[in-house]
Design a protein around this motif. Structure first.
Motif, PDB file in Angstrom:
ATOM      1  N   GLY A 106     -18.719   5.360  35.623  1.00 21.26           N
ATOM      2  CA  GLY A 106     -17.290   5.254  35.290  1.00 21.26           C
ATOM      3  C   GLY A 106     -16.396   5.851  36.365  1.00 21.26           C
ATOM      4  O   GLY A 106     -15.192   5.639  36.373  1.00 21.26           O
ATOM      5  N   LYS A 107     -17.002   6.611  37.292  1.00 21.08           N
ATOM      6  CA  LYS A 107     -16.214   7.236  38.369  1.00 21.08           C
ATOM      7  C   LYS A 107     -16.326   6.405  39.642  1.00 21.08           C
ATOM      8  O   LYS A 107     -17.306   5.691  39.855  1.00 21.08           O
ATOM      9  N   ALA A 108     -15.325   6.568  40.501  1.00 27.27           N
ATOM     10  CA  ALA A 108     -15.294   5.839  41.775  1.00 27.27           C
ATOM     11  C   ALA A 108     -15.905   6.681  42.890  1.00 27.27           C
ATOM     12  O   ALA A 108     -15.979   7.909  42.779  1.00 27.27           O
ATOM     13  N   VAL A 109     -16.312   6.015  43.959  1.00 28.76           N
ATOM     14  CA  VAL A 109     -16.792   6.706  45.166  1.00 28.76           C
ATOM     15  C   VAL A 109     -15.563   7.255  45.891  1.00 28.76           C
ATOM     16  O   VAL A 109     -14.582   6.526  46.088  1.00 28.76           O
ATOM     17  N   LYS A 110     -15.611   8.535  46.289  1.00 28.50           N
ATOM     18  CA  LYS A 110     -14.439   9.148  46.912  1.00 28.50           C
ATOM     19  C   LYS A 110     -14.678   9.405  48.411  1.00 28.50           C
ATOM     20  O   LYS A 110     -15.743   9.905  48.804  1.00 28.50           O
ATOM     21  N   ALA A 111     -13.647   9.107  49.199  1.00 27.22           N
ATOM     22  CA  ALA A 111     -13.743   9.236  50.652  1.00 27.22           C
ATOM     23  C   ALA A 111     -14.123  10.655  51.070  1.00 27.22           C
ATOM     24  O   ALA A 111     -14.938  10.845  51.983  1.00 27.22           O
ATOM     25  N   MET A 128     -22.789   1.487  49.634  1.00 24.56           N
ATOM     26  CA  MET A 128     -22.033   1.678  48.389  1.00 24.56           C
ATOM     27  C   MET A 128     -21.757   0.333  47.727  1.00 24.56           C
ATOM     28  O   MET A 128     -21.766  -0.712  48.379  1.00 24.56           O
ATOM     29  N   VAL A 129     -21.508   0.392  46.435  1.00 25.85           N
ATOM     30  CA  VAL A 129     -21.093  -0.799  45.699  1.00 25.85           C
ATOM     31  C   VAL A 129     -19.573  -0.732  45.558  1.00 25.85           C
ATOM     32  O   VAL A 129     -19.048   0.269  45.063  1.00 25.85           O
ATOM     33  N   HIS A 130     -18.896  -1.754  46.031  1.00 27.98           N
ATOM     34  CA  HIS A 130     -17.434  -1.745  45.919  1.00 27.98           C
ATOM     35  C   HIS A 130     -16.999  -1.829  44.471  1.00 27.98           C
ATOM     36  O   HIS A 130     -16.178  -1.047  44.003  1.00 27.98           O
ATOM     37  N   ASN A 131     -17.566  -2.791  43.764  1.00 27.50           N
ATOM     38  CA  ASN A 131     -17.104  -3.091  42.405  1.00 27.50           C
ATOM     39  C   ASN A 131     -18.307  -2.920  41.466  1.00 27.50           C
ATOM     40  O   ASN A 131     -19.157  -3.799  41.408  1.00 27.50           O
ATOM     41  N   GLU A 132     -18.367  -1.785  40.804  1.00 22.87           N
ATOM     42  CA  GLU A 132     -19.519  -1.510  39.927  1.00 22.87           C
ATOM     43  C   GLU A 132     -19.414  -2.353  38.663  1.00 22.87           C
ATOM     44  O   GLU A 132     -18.642  -2.063  37.754  1.00 22.87           O
ATOM     45  N   THR A 133     -20.208  -3.385  38.625  1.00 22.44           N
ATOM     46  CA  THR A 133     -20.148  -4.342  37.522  1.00 22.44           C
ATOM     47  C   THR A 133     -20.496  -3.693  36.186  1.00 22.44           C
ATOM     48  O   THR A 133     -20.023  -4.121  35.138  1.00 22.44           O
ATOM     49  N   SER A 134     -21.307  -2.641  36.229  1.00 18.52           N
ATOM     50  CA  SER A 134     -21.730  -2.006  34.974  1.00 18.52           C
ATOM     51  C   SER A 134     -20.602  -1.211  34.320  1.00 18.52           C
ATOM     52  O   SER A 134     -20.624  -0.990  33.116  1.00 18.52           O
ATOM     53  N   THR A 135     -19.623  -0.781  35.118  1.00 16.57           N
ATOM     54  CA  THR A 135     -18.598   0.130  34.583  1.00 16.57           C
ATOM     55  C   THR A 135     -17.158  -0.333  34.821  1.00 16.57           C
ATOM     56  O   THR A 135     -16.220   0.334  34.376  1.00 16.57           O
ATOM     57  N   GLY A 136     -16.980  -1.425  35.558  1.00 15.54           N
ATOM     58  CA  GLY A 136     -15.622  -1.922  35.834  1.00 15.54           C
ATOM     59  C   GLY A 136     -14.836  -1.036  36.784  1.00 15.54           C
ATOM     60  O   GLY A 136     -13.604  -0.992  36.716  1.00 15.54           O
ATOM     61  N   SER A 281     -13.323   2.786  32.817  1.00 16.76           N
ATOM     62  CA  SER A 281     -13.235   3.071  34.261  1.00 16.76           C
ATOM     63  C   SER A 281     -12.180   4.141  34.550  1.00 16.76           C
ATOM     64  O   SER A 281     -11.185   4.260  33.844  1.00 16.76           O
ATOM     65  N   GLU A 282     -12.447   4.884  35.623  1.00 17.99           N
ATOM     66  CA  GLU A 282     -11.556   5.982  36.034  1.00 17.99           C
ATOM     67  C   GLU A 282     -10.151   5.460  36.351  1.00 17.99           C
ATOM     68  O   GLU A 282     -10.010   4.421  37.011  1.00 17.99           O
ATOM     69  N   GLU A 283      -9.151   6.204  35.905  1.00 17.36           N
ATOM     70  CA  GLU A 283      -7.761   5.827  36.168  1.00 17.36           C
ATOM     71  C   GLU A 283      -7.529   5.695  37.684  1.00 17.36           C
ATOM     72  O   GLU A 283      -7.988   6.532  38.458  1.00 17.36           O
ATOM     73  N   GLY A 284      -6.872   4.636  38.081  1.00 15.17           N
ATOM     74  CA  GLY A 284      -6.597   4.426  39.510  1.00 15.17           C
ATOM     75  C   GLY A 284      -7.664   3.595  40.207  1.00 15.17           C
ATOM     76  O   GLY A 284      -7.502   3.232  41.367  1.00 15.17           O
ATOM     77  N   TYR A 285      -8.772   3.320  39.485  1.00 15.28           N
ATOM     78  CA  TYR A 285      -9.883   2.581  40.113  1.00 15.28           C
ATOM     79  C   TYR A 285     -10.373   1.439  39.226  1.00 15.28           C
ATOM     80  O   TYR A 285     -11.566   1.138  39.198  1.00 15.28           O
ATOM     81  N   ASP A 288     -10.409  -5.486  39.117  1.00 11.63           N
ATOM     82  CA  ASP A 288      -9.630  -6.648  38.699  1.00 11.63           C
ATOM     83  C   ASP A 288     -10.510  -7.852  38.368  1.00 11.63           C
ATOM     84  O   ASP A 288     -10.000  -8.917  38.053  1.00 11.63           O
ATOM     85  N   THR A 289     -11.824  -7.661  38.446  1.00 14.68           N
ATOM     86  CA  THR A 289     -12.709  -8.788  38.115  1.00 14.68           C
ATOM     87  C   THR A 289     -13.504  -8.553  36.828  1.00 14.68           C
ATOM     88  O   THR A 289     -14.022  -9.503  36.247  1.00 14.68           O
ATOM     89  N   ILE A 290     -13.592  -7.282  36.432  1.00 12.52           N
ATOM     90  CA  ILE A 290     -14.289  -6.938  35.172  1.00 12.52           C
ATOM     91  C   ILE A 290     -13.504  -5.820  34.509  1.00 12.52           C
ATOM     92  O   ILE A 290     -13.238  -4.797  35.145  1.00 12.52           O
ATOM     93  N   VAL A 291     -13.208  -5.981  33.247  1.00  9.42           N
ATOM     94  CA  VAL A 291     -12.589  -4.877  32.517  1.00  9.42           C
ATOM     95  C   VAL A 291     -13.666  -4.285  31.612  1.00  9.42           C
ATOM     96  O   VAL A 291     -14.268  -4.991  30.799  1.00  9.42           O
ATOM     97  N   CYS A 292     -13.921  -2.980  31.787  1.00 13.86           N
ATOM     98  CA  CYS A 292     -14.938  -2.297  30.986  1.00 13.86           C
ATOM     99  C   CYS A 292     -14.226  -1.368  30.013  1.00 13.86           C
ATOM    100  O   CYS A 292     -13.466  -0.490  30.437  1.00 13.86           O
ATOM    101  N   LEU A 293     -14.459  -1.583  28.728  1.00 14.50           N
ATOM    102  CA  LEU A 293     -13.701  -0.860  27.700  1.00 14.50           C
ATOM    103  C   LEU A 293     -14.610   0.017  26.858  1.00 14.50           C
ATOM    104  O   LEU A 293     -15.765  -0.331  26.605  1.00 14.50           O
TER     105      LEU A 293
END
Ligand SMILES: Cc1ncc(COP(=O)(O)O)c(C=O)c1O
Length: 359
Positions: A106-111, A128-136, A281-285, A288-293
């Motif tokens: 549910g968290k994003a990769v951080k720079a 890295m995976v840009h768009n984690e399909t499992s978590t949106g 998914s984490e706020e700010g991340y 736009d192709t999968i919404v995980c709720l």
């Protein structure tokens, strides 16, 4: 059947029809014409001047190809969901040393984390995976690109399996060395081929890597690519479908295609909020192709899924292993709605309306 799952996605009848052409030999002029006709559209799609190789495998093929071809010894992997974890384990199975930057699902990769790890260790590649399909979750490639520019000796390999053709990814501007996608996601084609941009730096690194094998050797693919061919017999129907679909992307306009999918996602997010669900998914991340709720209303989605299947609608009731882990912790499970590919807002409005009938 209409599919609202994050892959395979809905494939239009005209795309399927484009596949139904008589077979041609893969060492003929006709094949070379077909293959070379794909190159400009793929380059446009990835905003790159690099080669965009085609493998007649699914996307996992490029997990293996990138690692086996370009990692001599040690890869750094960010793991923030099921697919990034899997890629790291594939690298280990290929006999490479792997260091993980681990995040909760549910968290994003951080720079800043990437920077910290790259300063500490010596790696052939950062994966890295840009768009984690499992978590949106969609991580911020622009921020990470700034870090990668300071480490030119480390290849940057990005699994954009569920975001290429759904979200703008400017490969050259970002400086990504390897960036790949599967056909059955936002490209809205049947599963069976995968595409990947490959930088000269990646090819140069591969030249010094032993044990690249054959089928997933990027240098082997490159040798054939330069002759408008593949090293083996490819799935020619998929290439016809890709040719047709690239034409459709040009007709719709790439920017328009991305905007449509973002608007689809905006709509689903707003709808979910109004219905009392929260975003996993984490706020700010948010992707736009999968919404995980998060299923905060404790709706029985496995029953709904069965019921809708009988009506010709395929929906997702969450990524299995993630839901098992969440349930074990007593937390709400998840469900996902795909907004990618050729799906229209009208189709999503209709789908969400159908869901509302269950509560
Ligand atoms: C982000 C991501 N990476 C890799 C894969 C594996 O791709 P494939 O099933 O095409 O091999 C998937 C599949 O869903 C995915 O979502």
């Amino acid at each position: 059947m209409t599919l609202f799952i994050p892959g395979p996605t809905e494939v239009r009848k005209d795309v399927l029809a484009a596949m139904a052409k008589p077979q041609i030999g893969h060492r003929t002029v006709e094949f070379r014409e077909l293959f070379s006709s794909l190159k400009p559209g793929l380059r446009k799609l990835l905003y790159t001047e690099l080669d965009v190789l085609i493998s007649t495998s699914s996307g996992s093929g490029f997990w293996e190809a990138s690692i086996r071809s370009c990692v001599q010894r040690h890869a750094l992997h960010a793991t923030n969901g099921a697919f990034s974890k899997k890629w790291a384990s594939v690298a280990e199975r290929c006999g490479k040393k792997v260091t993980r930057i681990e995040y909760p699902f549910g968290k994003a990769v951080k720079a800043k984390d990437v920077e910290e790890y790259l300063q500490k260790g010596q790696y052939d590649a950062f994966c890295m995976v840009h768009n984690e399909t499992s978590t949106g979750v969609a991580s911020n490639l622009e921020e990470i690109a700034e870090v990668m520019k300071k480490h030119p000796d480390v290849l940057w390999m990005v699994d954009a399996v569920s975001s290429i053709a759904g979200t703008k990814i400017e490969v050259d501007k970002l400086g990504i060395d390897i960036c790949f996608a599967s056909s059955q996601k936002a490209l809205a084609l049947p599963a069976g081929i995968a595409i990947s941009s490959v930088s000269d730096k990646a090819y140069a690194k591969a030249a010094n890597v032993e044990g690249r094998g054959y089928y997933f050797d990027l240098l082997e693919l490159k040798k054939s690519y330069d002759k408008d061919m593949t090293p083996y017999t490819p799935s020619i129907p998929h290439l016809y479908a890709l040719q047709y679909q690239l034409g459709m992307f040009a007709k719709e306009g790439l920017e328009e295609r991305f905007t449509r999918q973002r608007k689809n996602a905006d709509y689903v997010r707003q709808w979910a909020k109004e219905q009392g669900f929260t975003l996993f998914s984490e706020e700010g991340y948010h992707s736009d192709t999968i919404v995980c709720l998060s299923n905060t209303k404790d709706v029985d989605f496995s029953r709904i899924k069965k019921d809708l299947a009988a009506k010709g609608i395929t929906m997702d009731a969450g990524y299995g292993k993630l839901n098992e882990a969440l349930a074990a912790e007593g937390k709400p499970t998840t469900f996902r709605i795909a907004t990618m590919g050729d799906l229209t807002l009208a189709e999503l409005e209709d789908f969400t309306q159908q869901l509302e009938n269950y509560w």
